[in-house]
Design a protein around this motif. Structure first.
Motif, PDB file in Angstrom:
ATOM      1  N   ASP A  43       0.810  -1.215   0.000  1.00 13.05           N
ATOM      2  CA  ASP A  43       0.000   0.000   0.000  1.00 13.05           C
ATOM      3  C   ASP A  43       0.845   1.269   0.000  1.00 13.05           C
ATOM      4  OD1 ASP A  43      -2.409  -1.293  -0.259  1.00 13.05           O
ATOM      5  OD2 ASP A  43      -2.764  -1.395   1.901  1.00 13.05           O
ATOM      6  N   SER A  45       2.684   1.995  -2.208  1.00 14.33           N
ATOM      7  CA  SER A  45       2.678   2.414  -3.617  1.00 14.33           C
ATOM      8  C   SER A  45       1.681   3.540  -3.871  1.00 14.33           C
ATOM      9  CB  SER A  45       2.386   1.226  -4.524  1.00 14.33           C
ATOM     10  OG  SER A  45       1.085   0.730  -4.289  1.00 14.33           O
ATOM     11  N   PHE A  46       0.765   3.788  -2.934  1.00 17.23           N
ATOM     12  CA  PHE A  46      -0.170   4.913  -3.054  1.00 17.23           C
ATOM     13  C   PHE A  46       0.594   6.220  -3.214  1.00 17.23           C
ATOM     14  CE2 PHE A  46      -3.233   2.515  -0.039  1.00 17.23           C
ATOM     15  CZ  PHE A  46      -3.782   1.823  -1.087  1.00 17.23           C
ATOM     16  N   TYR A  49       0.881   8.376  -6.414  1.00 19.84           N
ATOM     17  CA  TYR A  49      -0.144   9.310  -6.872  1.00 19.84           C
ATOM     18  C   TYR A  49       0.261  10.762  -6.643  1.00 19.84           C
ATOM     19  CZ  TYR A  49      -3.401   5.860  -8.459  1.00 19.84           C
ATOM     20  OH  TYR A  49      -3.990   4.852  -9.190  1.00 19.84           O
ATOM     21  N   TYR A  60       1.169   1.616  -8.363  1.00 24.60           N
ATOM     22  CA  TYR A  60       0.197   0.794  -7.646  1.00 24.60           C
ATOM     23  C   TYR A  60       0.053  -0.570  -8.323  1.00 24.60           C
ATOM     24  CZ  TYR A  60      -4.070  -0.855  -5.466  1.00 24.60           C
ATOM     25  OH  TYR A  60      -4.985  -1.624  -4.788  1.00 24.60           O
ATOM     26  N   ASN A  61      -0.161  -0.570  -9.636  1.00 28.36           N
ATOM     27  CA  ASN A  61      -0.373  -1.814 -10.377  1.00 28.36           C
ATOM     28  C   ASN A  61       0.866  -2.690 -10.391  1.00 28.36           C
ATOM     29  OD1 ASN A  61      -2.988  -0.994 -10.872  1.00 28.36           O
ATOM     30  ND2 ASN A  61      -2.531  -0.237 -12.921  1.00 28.36           N
ATOM     31  N   HIS A  64       0.775  -4.568  -7.198  1.00 33.10           N
ATOM     32  CA  HIS A  64      -0.470  -5.258  -6.849  1.00 33.10           C
ATOM     33  C   HIS A  64      -0.881  -6.353  -7.829  1.00 33.10           C
ATOM     34  CE1 HIS A  64      -0.951  -2.014  -3.911  1.00 33.10           C
ATOM     35  NE2 HIS A  64      -1.776  -2.839  -3.299  1.00 33.10           N
ATOM     36  N   LYS A 106      -5.548  -0.197 -10.916  1.00 35.86           N
ATOM     37  CA  LYS A 106      -5.969   1.179 -11.192  1.00 35.86           C
ATOM     38  C   LYS A 106      -5.867   1.531 -12.674  1.00 35.86           C
ATOM     39  CE  LYS A 106      -6.252   1.696  -6.757  1.00 35.86           C
ATOM     40  NZ  LYS A 106      -7.485   1.418  -6.118  1.00 35.86           N
ATOM     41  N   PHE A 111      -7.421   7.394  -8.793  1.00 38.28           N
ATOM     42  CA  PHE A 111      -7.248   6.332  -7.810  1.00 38.28           C
ATOM     43  C   PHE A 111      -8.488   5.461  -7.631  1.00 38.28           C
ATOM     44  CE2 PHE A 111      -7.322   4.671  -3.480  1.00 38.28           C
ATOM     45  CZ  PHE A 111      -6.156   3.933  -3.493  1.00 38.28           C
TER      46      PHE A 111
END
Length: 124
Positions: A43, A45-46, A49, A60-61, A64, A106, A111
């Motif tokens: 998380d 990786s948020f 943004y 994010y991807n 994830h 995403k 987001f």
């Protein structure tokens, strides 16, 4: 919610549950709080943004997708490195957990826009 989204959420539940079952057998002797930190590490990786939607979605991807956890698990197993194996299992479990809750991969639109639909959007 479409049938495909339901199946992908069920798949996430299965991956999450399988990860927990594997961890019950062996977790490299890591303490529970260490396992929890590793579980939620993807998380971070948020933060991508902060650089905009396109880079945020990329970061994010990248962490994830199921493939990253599977690769860490496989390499850790092949090298006989129990901590790396455990990290891979937790990474897979985290991705499954997110999918189960409806947090998909995403899109570059923002987001809340994912391959499973919009996060937080309720069907009428």
């Amino acid at each position: 919610m479409s049938d495909v989204v339901v199946w992908q959420r069920v798949e996430g539940l299965i991956v999450f549950a399988a990860g927990l079952l594997v961890l019950m057998m062996d977790h490299a002797g890591l303490p529970w709080w260490g396992l929890l930190l590793i579980f939620f590490a993807p998380d971070l990786s948020f933060a991508g943004y902060a650089l905009g939607n396109k880079l945020g979605a990329f970061f994010y991807n990248a962490v994830h997708v199921y493939g990253l956890g599977a690769a860490l698990f496989a390499v850790g197993t092949l090298l006989g490195h129990p901590v790396m194996t455990t990290v891979g299992i937790l990474w897979l479990a985290h991705s499954g957990f997110d999918r189960m809750l409806g947090y998909g991969l995403k899109t570059t639109e923002g987001f809340t826009k994912t391959h499973l639909g919009e996060v937080g959007k309720k069907d009428a």
